[in-house]
Design a protein around this motif. Sequence first.
Motif, PDB file in Angstrom:
ATOM      1  N   ARG A  28      24.467-144.175   1.930  1.00  0.00           N
ATOM      2  CA  ARG A  28      24.523-143.856   2.414  1.00  0.00           C
ATOM      3  C   ARG A  28      24.193-142.365   2.193  1.00  0.00           C
ATOM      4  N   ARG A  29      25.441-141.390   1.157  1.00  0.00           N
ATOM      5  CA  ARG A  29      24.745-140.405   1.244  1.00  0.00           C
ATOM      6  C   ARG A  29      23.275-139.962   0.264  1.00  0.00           C
ATOM      7  N   ILE A  30      22.903-141.127   0.057  1.00  0.00           N
ATOM      8  CA  ILE A  30      21.426-141.030  -0.614  1.00  0.00           C
ATOM      9  C   ILE A  30      20.608-140.339   0.752  1.00  0.00           C
ATOM     10  N   ASN A  31      20.458-141.545   1.719  1.00  0.00           N
ATOM     11  CA  ASN A  31      19.716-141.445   2.604  1.00  0.00           C
ATOM     12  C   ASN A  31      19.738-140.584   3.554  1.00  0.00           C
ATOM     13  N   ALA A  32      21.135-139.683   2.991  1.00  0.00           N
ATOM     14  CA  ALA A  32      21.075-138.870   4.528  1.00  0.00           C
ATOM     15  C   ALA A  32      20.735-136.831   3.619  1.00  0.00           C
ATOM     16  N   LEU A  33      19.954-137.111   2.589  1.00  0.00           N
ATOM     17  CA  LEU A  33      19.942-136.181   1.661  1.00  0.00           C
ATOM     18  C   LEU A  33      17.980-135.683   2.189  1.00  0.00           C
ATOM     19  N   ASP A  34      18.199-134.482   2.210  1.00  0.00           N
ATOM     20  CA  ASP A  34      16.817-133.909   2.971  1.00  0.00           C
ATOM     21  C   ASP A  34      16.383-132.885   2.334  1.00  0.00           C
ATOM     22  N   VAL A  35      15.281-131.954   2.447  1.00  0.00           N
ATOM     23  CA  VAL A  35      14.732-130.773   1.346  1.00  0.00           C
ATOM     24  C   VAL A  35      15.704-130.076   1.587  1.00  0.00           C
ATOM     25  N   GLY A  36      15.866-129.223   0.485  1.00  0.00           N
ATOM     26  CA  GLY A  36      17.017-128.354  -0.220  1.00  0.00           C
ATOM     27  C   GLY A  36      17.924-128.567  -0.407  1.00  0.00           C
ATOM     28  N   ASP A  37      18.477-129.713  -0.161  1.00  0.00           N
ATOM     29  CA  ASP A  37      19.662-131.098  -1.223  1.00  0.00           C
ATOM     30  C   ASP A  37      19.260-130.678  -2.718  1.00  0.00           C
ATOM     31  N   SER A  38      20.577-131.567  -3.662  1.00  0.00           N
ATOM     32  CA  SER A  38      20.193-131.259  -4.725  1.00  0.00           C
ATOM     33  C   SER A  38      20.378-132.359  -5.321  1.00  0.00           C
ATOM     34  N   VAL A  39      19.728-133.274  -6.425  1.00  0.00           N
ATOM     35  CA  VAL A  39      20.311-134.586  -6.343  1.00  0.00           C
ATOM     36  C   VAL A  39      20.459-134.363  -8.121  1.00  0.00           C
ATOM     37  N   LYS A  40      21.254-135.238  -9.116  1.00  0.00           N
ATOM     38  CA  LYS A  40      21.109-135.292 -10.364  1.00  0.00           C
ATOM     39  C   LYS A  40      21.021-136.480 -11.135  1.00  0.00           C
ATOM     40  N   LEU A  41      19.835-136.031 -11.825  1.00  0.00           N
ATOM     41  CA  LEU A  41      19.208-137.501 -12.608  1.00  0.00           C
ATOM     42  C   LEU A  41      19.805-137.226 -14.117  1.00  0.00           C
ATOM     43  N   ILE A  42      19.497-137.981 -14.640  1.00  0.00           N
ATOM     44  CA  ILE A  42      19.167-138.355 -16.291  1.00  0.00           C
ATOM     45  C   ILE A  42      18.255-138.527 -16.718  1.00  0.00           C
ATOM     46  N   PHE A  43      17.727-137.281 -17.713  1.00  0.00           N
ATOM     47  CA  PHE A  43      16.777-136.948 -18.234  1.00  0.00           C
ATOM     48  C   PHE A  43      16.853-137.599 -19.625  1.00  0.00           C
ATOM     49  N   MET A  57      21.029-133.419 -15.358  1.00  0.00           N
ATOM     50  CA  MET A  57      20.495-132.003 -14.884  1.00  0.00           C
ATOM     51  C   MET A  57      20.455-132.107 -13.441  1.00  0.00           C
ATOM     52  N   TRP A  58      20.640-131.155 -12.298  1.00  0.00           N
ATOM     53  CA  TRP A  58      20.278-131.163 -11.056  1.00  0.00           C
ATOM     54  C   TRP A  58      18.972-130.676 -10.679  1.00  0.00           C
ATOM     55  N   VAL A  59      18.517-131.591  -9.583  1.00  0.00           N
ATOM     56  CA  VAL A  59      17.217-130.979  -9.287  1.00  0.00           C
ATOM     57  C   VAL A  59      17.120-130.505  -8.002  1.00  0.00           C
ATOM     58  N   GLU A  60      16.656-129.413  -7.349  1.00  0.00           N
ATOM     59  CA  GLU A  60      16.486-129.468  -6.308  1.00  0.00           C
ATOM     60  C   GLU A  60      15.228-130.153  -5.154  1.00  0.00           C
ATOM     61  N   ILE A  61      15.644-130.811  -4.165  1.00  0.00           N
ATOM     62  CA  ILE A  61      14.753-131.486  -3.593  1.00  0.00           C
ATOM     63  C   ILE A  61      13.951-130.589  -3.074  1.00  0.00           C
ATOM     64  N   LEU A  62      12.503-130.960  -3.280  1.00  0.00           N
ATOM     65  CA  LEU A  62      10.919-130.126  -2.073  1.00  0.00           C
ATOM     66  C   LEU A  62       9.968-130.568  -1.856  1.00  0.00           C
ATOM     67  N   ALA A  63      10.494-132.195  -1.570  1.00  0.00           N
ATOM     68  CA  ALA A  63       9.753-133.051  -0.247  1.00  0.00           C
ATOM     69  C   ALA A  63      10.343-134.401  -0.686  1.00  0.00           C
ATOM     70  N   ARG A  64      10.114-135.094   0.697  1.00  0.00           N
ATOM     71  CA  ARG A  64      10.441-136.762   0.912  1.00  0.00           C
ATOM     72  C   ARG A  64       9.698-137.737   0.942  1.00  0.00           C
ATOM     73  N   ASP A  65       9.460-138.619   0.648  1.00  0.00           N
ATOM     74  CA  ASP A  65       8.824-139.768   1.364  1.00  0.00           C
ATOM     75  C   ASP A  65       9.398-140.741   1.461  1.00  0.00           C
ATOM     76  N   GLY A  66      10.495-141.325   1.917  1.00  0.00           N
ATOM     77  CA  GLY A  66      10.912-142.258   1.962  1.00  0.00           C
ATOM     78  C   GLY A  66      12.105-142.438   0.927  1.00  0.00           C
ATOM     79  N   ALA A  67      11.502-143.020   0.544  1.00  0.00           N
ATOM     80  CA  ALA A  67      12.509-143.233  -1.622  1.00  0.00           C
ATOM     81  C   ALA A  67      12.363-142.488  -2.171  1.00  0.00           C
ATOM     82  N   ARG A  68      11.127-142.073  -2.094  1.00  0.00           N
ATOM     83  CA  ARG A  68      10.038-140.790  -3.259  1.00  0.00           C
ATOM     84  C   ARG A  68      10.297-139.643  -2.781  1.00  0.00           C
TER      85      ARG A  68
END
Length: 151
Positions: A28-43, A57-68
Motif C-alpha cells: 500500500r505504501r508503494i502504491n501511494a508513491l508519486d512524482v517527487g517521492d523517493s525510494v531506496k534501491l539496491i545497485f 541508494m535513494w532515487v527521486e521519482i520523476l515519472a510513474r507508469d503503473g509499476a514502472r
Amino acid sequence: MSAASFTLRDPRLDQAEAPYTFFLPDPRRINALDVGDSVKLIFVPTCEGTKWSAERMWVEILARDGARYQGSLDNSPEDIPGLSSGDPVEFESWHIIDADFSDKDKNRQHSYPRREYWDRCIVDRCVLDDDVLVDYVYREGAEPTEDDDKY
C-alpha cells in the motif's frame, strides 16, 4: 549513466532468505508513491574490482507508469564507476526496498506495520523508540497453544 555500470538487485530474493531481518515496504505504501517521492534501491556494480558488492541508494521519482518508474539518483555512489548523482534510473515497484514521501503527512498516513515478528517479541520501549541497541537476545522454542497458532 553507463548502461553497463550497474544492475538493480531483486530484493524479494533477499527477503525470502532473511524474512525476519530484511523487510520490504508494505504494498500500500508503494502504491501511494508519486512524482517527487523517493525510494531506496539496491545497485549492484557490473564491473570487476569494485570495493562493495552492492550499494543501497535513494532515487527521486520523476515519472510513474503503473509499476514502472523513472527517477534520478539522489546519492553519490561510493564505488560504482560510471554512475553519478543525478543520473537517470529506470526501475519497477518490486525493486523498492524503502520509500519516503515528499509530503511528511503522507509519510504518517501510509505508515503501515512492517515487522510481523515484533508481535512475538518482548522488547523494551527504548529499543523500539530510542534506537537503543540490544545487548542480549534470548530465544525460546515454540509452544503452540492452539491448533491454528502460526507462531
